[in-house]
Design a protein around this motif. Structure first.
Motif, mmCIF file in Angstrom:
data_model
loop_
_atom_site.group_PDB
_atom_site.id
_atom_site.type_symbol
_atom_site.label_atom_id
_atom_site.label_comp_id
_atom_site.label_asym_id
_atom_site.label_seq_id
_atom_site.Cartn_x
_atom_site.Cartn_y
_atom_site.Cartn_z
ATOM 1 N N GLU A 59 0.801 -1.227 0.274
ATOM 2 C CA GLU A 59 0.276 -0.134 0.047
ATOM 3 C C GLU A 59 0.633 1.393 0.021
ATOM 4 O OE1 GLU A 59 -2.797 1.659 3.237
ATOM 5 O OE2 GLU A 59 -3.202 -0.660 2.217
ATOM 6 N N TYR A 60 1.956 1.157 1.039
ATOM 7 C CA TYR A 60 3.030 2.309 1.185
ATOM 8 C C TYR A 60 3.506 2.343 -0.729
ATOM 9 C CZ TYR A 60 7.197 4.950 2.622
ATOM 10 O OH TYR A 60 7.973 5.692 3.369
ATOM 11 N N CYS A 61 4.573 1.780 -1.172
ATOM 12 C CA CYS A 61 4.730 1.747 -2.558
ATOM 13 C C CYS A 61 4.130 2.215 -3.564
ATOM 14 C CB CYS A 61 5.294 0.234 -2.914
ATOM 15 S SG CYS A 61 6.637 0.023 -1.970
ATOM 16 N N ARG A 100 -9.885 -0.422 -2.946
ATOM 17 C CA ARG A 100 -10.445 -0.089 -1.690
ATOM 18 C C ARG A 100 -9.856 0.843 -1.319
ATOM 19 N NH1 ARG A 100 -6.788 -0.668 3.104
ATOM 20 N NH2 ARG A 100 -5.494 -1.397 1.944
ATOM 21 N N LEU A 101 -8.365 1.499 -1.277
ATOM 22 C CA LEU A 101 -7.654 2.782 -1.492
ATOM 23 C C LEU A 101 -8.979 4.078 -1.652
ATOM 24 C CD1 LEU A 101 -4.168 1.793 -2.412
ATOM 25 C CD2 LEU A 101 -5.391 2.627 -0.283
ATOM 26 N N LYS A 102 -9.817 3.577 -3.545
ATOM 27 C CA LYS A 102 -10.317 4.611 -3.629
ATOM 28 C C LYS A 102 -12.017 4.670 -2.855
ATOM 29 C CE LYS A 102 -13.327 5.663 -7.086
ATOM 30 N NZ LYS A 102 -14.552 6.640 -6.152
ATOM 31 N N ASN A 103 -12.402 3.658 -2.365
ATOM 32 C CA ASN A 103 -13.282 3.784 -1.126
ATOM 33 C C ASN A 103 -12.903 4.138 -0.123
ATOM 34 O OD1 ASN A 103 -14.866 2.373 -3.385
ATOM 35 N ND2 ASN A 103 -14.505 0.529 -2.373
ATOM 36 N N ASP A 104 -11.931 4.076 -0.090
ATOM 37 C CA ASP A 104 -11.234 5.055 1.714
ATOM 38 C C ASP A 104 -11.200 6.397 1.200
ATOM 39 O OD1 ASP A 104 -11.320 2.976 3.046
ATOM 40 O OD2 ASP A 104 -9.370 1.880 2.804
ATOM 41 N N ASN A 105 -11.166 7.310 -0.218
ATOM 42 C CA ASN A 105 -10.587 8.273 -0.262
ATOM 43 C C ASN A 105 -9.242 8.639 -0.220
ATOM 44 O OD1 ASN A 105 -11.869 11.238 -0.964
ATOM 45 N ND2 ASN A 105 -11.982 11.401 0.540
ATOM 46 N N LEU A 106 -8.560 7.687 -1.076
ATOM 47 C CA LEU A 106 -7.047 8.060 -0.696
ATOM 48 C C LEU A 106 -6.581 8.231 -2.210
ATOM 49 C CD1 LEU A 106 -5.815 5.223 1.774
ATOM 50 C CD2 LEU A 106 -6.188 8.248 2.279
ATOM 51 N N LEU A 107 -7.329 7.981 -3.016
ATOM 52 C CA LEU A 107 -6.924 7.461 -4.528
ATOM 53 C C LEU A 107 -7.758 8.281 -5.314
ATOM 54 C CD1 LEU A 107 -5.684 4.262 -5.500
ATOM 55 C CD2 LEU A 107 -4.504 6.469 -4.951
ATOM 56 N N ALA A 108 -8.367 9.049 -6.261
ATOM 57 C CA ALA A 108 -9.598 9.466 -7.160
ATOM 58 C C ALA A 108 -9.263 8.605 -8.600
ATOM 59 C CB ALA A 108 -9.477 10.755 -7.264
ATOM 60 N N TYR A 109 -10.310 8.405 -9.766
ATOM 61 C CA TYR A 109 -9.414 8.157 -10.770
ATOM 62 C C TYR A 109 -9.974 8.541 -12.201
ATOM 63 C CZ TYR A 109 -13.457 5.470 -11.125
ATOM 64 O OH TYR A 109 -14.738 4.786 -11.093
ATOM 65 N N GLU A 110 -9.293 9.324 -12.832
ATOM 66 C CA GLU A 110 -10.081 9.543 -14.570
ATOM 67 C C GLU A 110 -9.904 8.799 -15.253
ATOM 68 O OE1 GLU A 110 -8.812 13.318 -16.233
ATOM 69 O OE2 GLU A 110 -7.170 12.991 -14.816
ATOM 70 N N LEU A 147 9.511 -5.851 -6.535
ATOM 71 C CA LEU A 147 8.281 -5.677 -5.957
ATOM 72 C C LEU A 147 7.520 -6.716 -6.854
ATOM 73 C CD1 LEU A 147 6.833 -5.645 -3.044
ATOM 74 C CD2 LEU A 147 6.475 -3.744 -3.427
ATOM 75 N N ILE A 148 7.081 -7.413 -7.502
ATOM 76 C CA ILE A 148 6.196 -9.006 -7.763
ATOM 77 C C ILE A 148 4.156 -8.182 -7.317
ATOM 78 C CG2 ILE A 148 5.319 -10.352 -9.175
ATOM 79 C CD1 ILE A 148 8.387 -9.178 -10.268
ATOM 80 N N VAL A 149 3.858 -7.890 -8.435
ATOM 81 C CA VAL A 149 2.332 -7.986 -7.796
ATOM 82 C C VAL A 149 1.507 -8.411 -9.309
ATOM 83 C CG1 VAL A 149 0.627 -6.326 -7.584
ATOM 84 C CG2 VAL A 149 3.110 -6.247 -6.236
ATOM 85 N N VAL A 150 0.375 -9.218 -8.686
ATOM 86 C CA VAL A 150 -0.282 -8.868 -9.531
ATOM 87 C C VAL A 150 -1.506 -8.731 -10.242
ATOM 88 C CG1 VAL A 150 1.253 -11.802 -10.273
ATOM 89 C CG2 VAL A 150 -1.110 -11.257 -8.934
ATOM 90 N N GLU A 151 -2.552 -8.797 -11.395
ATOM 91 C CA GLU A 151 -3.528 -7.463 -11.399
ATOM 92 C C GLU A 151 -4.526 -7.833 -10.085
ATOM 93 O OE1 GLU A 151 -5.392 -7.930 -15.412
ATOM 94 O OE2 GLU A 151 -3.675 -6.707 -16.172
ATOM 95 N N GLY A 152 -4.477 -9.356 -9.683
ATOM 96 C CA GLY A 152 -5.746 -9.863 -8.916
ATOM 97 C C GLY A 152 -4.913 -9.240 -7.298
ATOM 98 N N THR A 153 -4.196 -8.751 -7.361
ATOM 99 C CA THR A 153 -3.763 -8.801 -5.900
ATOM 100 C C THR A 153 -4.142 -6.657 -6.323
ATOM 101 O OG1 THR A 153 -2.199 -10.449 -5.148
ATOM 102 C CG2 THR A 153 -1.923 -8.219 -4.271
ATOM 103 N N LEU A 154 -3.808 -6.878 -7.195
ATOM 104 C CA LEU A 154 -3.752 -4.955 -7.645
ATOM 105 C C LEU A 154 -4.871 -3.850 -7.159
ATOM 106 C CD1 LEU A 154 -1.963 -1.742 -7.337
ATOM 107 C CD2 LEU A 154 -1.946 -3.014 -10.156
ATOM 108 N N TYR A 155 -5.305 -4.915 -7.826
ATOM 109 C CA TYR A 155 -6.779 -4.045 -8.650
ATOM 110 C C TYR A 155 -7.454 -3.861 -7.202
ATOM 111 C CZ TYR A 155 -6.494 -3.361 -13.199
ATOM 112 O OH TYR A 155 -5.710 -3.203 -14.616
ATOM 113 N N PRO A 156 -7.899 -5.504 -6.224
ATOM 114 C CA PRO A 156 -8.941 -5.039 -5.126
ATOM 115 C C PRO A 156 -7.905 -3.649 -4.050
ATOM 116 C CG PRO A 156 -8.433 -6.972 -5.632
ATOM 117 C CD PRO A 156 -7.950 -6.434 -6.840
#
Length: 113
Positions: free
Chosen positions: A16-18, A55-65, A42-51
């Motif tokens: 999350e920090y990264c 969550r970060l968006k739902n916590d109002n820490l991220l926005a998207y366009e 730091l290997i991350v797959v889509e199945g880990t990243l998207y959720p």
């Protein structure tokens, strides 16, 4: 005790920090985030990243366009919100405290590996 299990837990805690660090400078598409994390070993797959992004968006820490793409459908670019910037600052302070503590203990015990 299995070192791989502990390593996995440490990596999960840092993910999350990264991600927030990556989005601090510029908005990014999920594939770009995965690539930058991969470059940092730091290997991350889509199945880990998207959720996590959701969550970060739902916590109002991220926005998207949505941004039009020449290579297919529009892409969702994520960026930090003001709350995300404040949260990142708190994580940065926590990281520095932890790093200082570990380094202090290593120096004190002459354990600089």
């Amino acid at each position: 005790m299995n070192v791989d299990n502990v390593r996995s837990q440490m990596r999960k805690g840092m993910l999350e920090y990264c991600i927030l660090l990556l989005l601090h400078r510029e908005a990014s598409y999920a594939s770009d985030i995965i690539q930058k994390l991969k470059e940092a070993h730091l290997i991350v797959v889509e199945g880990t990243l998207y959720p996590l992004l959701t969550r970060l968006k739902n916590d109002n820490l991220l926005a998207y366009e949505w941004v039009e793409s020449n290579q297919g459908p529009p892409r969702k670019y994520y960026s930090l919100t003001r709350d995300g910037e404040i949260f990142l600052q708190g994580l940065e302070e926590s990281w520095m405290e932890l790093a200082n503590t570990v380094n202090h203990l290593k120096r004190k015990q002459n354990l600089l590996l």
